[in-house]
Design a protein around this motif. Structure first.
Motif, PDB file in Angstrom:
ATOM      1  N   GLY A   1     -37.579 -50.714  17.850  1.00  8.94           N
ATOM      2  CA  GLY A   1     -37.487 -49.349  17.358  1.00  8.94           C
ATOM      3  C   GLY A   1     -36.103 -48.953  16.869  1.00  8.94           C
ATOM      4  O   GLY A   1     -35.833 -47.768  16.635  1.00  8.94           O
TER       5      GLY A   1
ATOM      6  N   THR B   1     -34.449 -49.654  13.908  1.00  7.92           N
ATOM      7  CA  THR B   1     -34.380 -49.152  12.532  1.00  7.92           C
ATOM      8  C   THR B   1     -35.056 -47.788  12.425  1.00  7.92           C
ATOM      9  O   THR B   1     -34.551 -46.880  11.766  1.00  7.92           O
ATOM     10  N   THR B   2     -36.187 -47.628  13.098  1.00  5.91           N
ATOM     11  CA  THR B   2     -36.870 -46.327  13.092  1.00  5.91           C
ATOM     12  C   THR B   2     -35.952 -45.255  13.666  1.00  5.91           C
ATOM     13  O   THR B   2     -35.842 -44.152  13.113  1.00  5.91           O
TER      14      THR B   2
ATOM     15  N   ASN C   1     -36.622 -57.653  18.014  1.00  9.55           N
ATOM     16  CA  ASN C   1     -37.374 -57.191  16.843  1.00  9.55           C
ATOM     17  C   ASN C   1     -38.508 -56.278  17.281  1.00  9.55           C
ATOM     18  O   ASN C   1     -39.194 -56.556  18.256  1.00  9.55           O
ATOM     19  N   GLY C   2     -38.685 -55.188  16.555  1.00 10.15           N
ATOM     20  CA  GLY C   2     -39.781 -54.273  16.844  1.00 10.15           C
ATOM     21  C   GLY C   2     -39.475 -53.276  17.939  1.00 10.15           C
ATOM     22  O   GLY C   2     -40.322 -52.472  18.319  1.00 10.15           O
TER      23      GLY C   2
HETATM   24  P1  ADP Z   1     -36.495 -52.849  15.014  1.00  6.80           P
HETATM   25  O1  ADP Z   1     -35.606 -52.243  13.985  1.00  6.80           O
HETATM   26  O2  ADP Z   1     -35.991 -52.679  16.409  1.00  6.80           O
HETATM   27  O3  ADP Z   1     -36.873 -54.267  14.719  1.00  6.80           O
HETATM   28  P2  ADP Z   1     -38.480 -51.037  13.945  1.00  6.80           P
HETATM   29  O4  ADP Z   1     -37.936 -49.676  14.168  1.00  6.80           O
HETATM   30  O5  ADP Z   1     -38.360 -51.617  12.565  1.00  6.80           O
HETATM   31  O6  ADP Z   1     -37.877 -52.035  15.025  1.00  6.80           O
HETATM   32  O7  ADP Z   1     -40.022 -51.035  14.311  1.00  6.80           O
HETATM   33  C1  ADP Z   1     -40.538 -50.527  15.544  1.00  6.80           C
HETATM   34  C2  ADP Z   1     -42.058 -50.587  15.503  1.00  6.80           C
HETATM   35  O8  ADP Z   1     -42.534 -49.639  14.559  1.00  6.80           O
HETATM   36  C3  ADP Z   1     -42.603 -51.936  15.080  1.00  6.80           C
HETATM   37  O9  ADP Z   1     -43.756 -52.202  15.858  1.00  6.80           O
HETATM   38  C4  ADP Z   1     -42.990 -51.704  13.632  1.00  6.80           C
HETATM   39  O10 ADP Z   1     -44.061 -52.537  13.260  1.00  6.80           O
HETATM   40  C5  ADP Z   1     -43.380 -50.235  13.612  1.00  6.80           C
HETATM   41  N1  ADP Z   1     -43.133 -49.586  12.325  1.00  6.80           N
HETATM   42  C6  ADP Z   1     -41.922 -49.446  11.734  1.00  6.80           C
HETATM   43  N2  ADP Z   1     -42.035 -48.773  10.564  1.00  6.80           N
HETATM   44  C7  ADP Z   1     -43.356 -48.482  10.411  1.00  6.80           C
HETATM   45  C8  ADP Z   1     -44.128 -47.792   9.408  1.00  6.80           C
HETATM   46  N3  ADP Z   1     -43.548 -47.248   8.323  1.00  6.80           N
HETATM   47  N4  ADP Z   1     -45.457 -47.683   9.603  1.00  6.80           N
HETATM   48  C9  ADP Z   1     -46.033 -48.206  10.704  1.00  6.80           C
HETATM   49  N5  ADP Z   1     -45.387 -48.854  11.686  1.00  6.80           N
HETATM   50  C10 ADP Z   1     -44.058 -48.999  11.548  1.00  6.80           C
END
Ligand code: ADP
Length: 301
Positions: free
Chosen positions: A39, A41-42, A36-37
């Motif tokens: 990156g 999904t981003t 988790n976290g």
């Molecule tokens: P995963 O999908 O691997 O769990 P994410 O891509 O959701 O990870 O998140 C990666 C990091 O980016 C995390 O620390 C999350 O809190 C941060 N993050 C994701 N989206 C946002 C956003 N819109 N604004 C600020 N921080 C974000």
């Protein structure tokens, strides 16, 4: 089908994607794994042009993203983590409405619907309302819906999270059919068995970086000793102190269990005969062992 170079994304001062390179070939099933976290999904959202990178280039099905994201998305099917089917429509109507979203004419979508329903195993549910479907059926419908415009490449964000084992196997069968039909697939997952079963290659992400990349078997062979003996039970501490460093190439104590990584499991099992109260499981090392070695065992929230 996908070329990514030097991808960076910041939120505020924090870089959450820190220079990612990826290559996915046509017909390949590629996995993005990470805690988790990490990156994942981003990264997916960047690849689809839903958010803008701070640096780097993306080419999706030969089209530059985010510059021509709309055009690229016409060649892409997406299965999001949360099902977002329209609850006011029936199963069939959900497929029809989604096809029109891609600019397909009604007759063209209608002609594809029977095959999509068959693919989803929902032929008998065509007129059911969404609320009448089980979780597994909804996920299969979301997968079928993503195929409505016959995309070249499919992105799936944790396709089997929240499903029971039977439903997961049905989704895997569906994905196998797509892979055999030559579709390119990019999926995120944190189920290692899912990755080992489905993907040709994968990247393990952590802290916004690619930690390693390759075929599941090759990653296991290059990062981990071939066998693991998991030891637990009364007297473990004493046994660990006296024997572990002699018979294990590498070992880790996690809670009540000792993970002994070795290329000579017989030697470990022989040494365990001196402690009959201890119990053990001997197994080949797996992708999960690679994942835990690279990303650690600390809990991520
Ligand atoms: P995963 O999908 O691997 O769990 P994410 O891509 O959701 O990870 O998140 C990666 C990091 O980016 C995390 O620390 C999350 O809190 C941060 N993050 C994701 N989206 C946002 C956003 N819109 N604004 C600020 N921080 C974000």
């Amino acid at each position: 089908m996908l070329k990514v170079h030097g991808l960076i994304k910041k939120y505020g001062d924090t870089e959450v994607v820190r220079g990612i390179d990826l290559h996915v070939r046509r017909g390949e099933c590629f996995g993005l794994l990470g805690p988790n976290g990490a990156g994942k999904t981003t990264t997916l959202r960047l690849l689809l042009g839903l958010i803008e990178p701070d640096a780097g280039t993306i080419e999706l099905a030969g089209i530059a993203v985010p510059q021509h994201a709309r055009e690229a998305r016409m060649k892409v099917g997406v299965v999001p983590q949360m099902d977002n089917l329209d609850p006011d429509f029936s199963v069939r109507e959900n497929l029809l409405a989604y096809g029109r979203y891609f600019g397909m004419d009604k007759a063209a979508v209608a002609a594809r619907v029977p095959a999509l329903l068959e693919f989803a195993g929902l032929a008998s549910k065509a007129d059911a309302q969404i609320a009448q479907l089980s979780g597994g059926m909804k996920r299969r419908l979301t997968l079928a819906r993503a195929l409505v415009h016959d995309p070249d490449i499919l992105f799936l964000d944790e396709p089997t999270t929240g499903l029971d084992p039977q439903a997961r196997h049905l989704i895997w069968q569906g994905l196998r059919r797509l892979i055999n039909a030559g579709k390119t697939i990019v999926l995120t997952t944190h189920f290692m068995d899912e990755a080992e079963r489905l993907v040709d290659r994968l990247a393990i992400l952590d802290h916004g970086r690619v930690m390693t990349e390759g075929a599941p078997r090759a990653l296991i062979e290059s990062h981990i000793e071939p066998a693991v003996v998991e030891v637990y039970g009364e007297g473990l501490e004493d046994w660990t102190r006296l024997h572990a460093s002699q018979v294990c190439q590498r070992f880790e104590s996690v809670g009540e269990t000792l993970f002994c990584y070795t290329d000579d499991a017989d030697r470990v099992i022989d040494a365990l005969k001196q402690a009959p109260a201890l119990r053990y499981v001997h197994r080949p090392s797996s992708l999960e062992d690679v994942f835990l070695k690279l990303t650690g065992r600390d809990l991520r929230d």
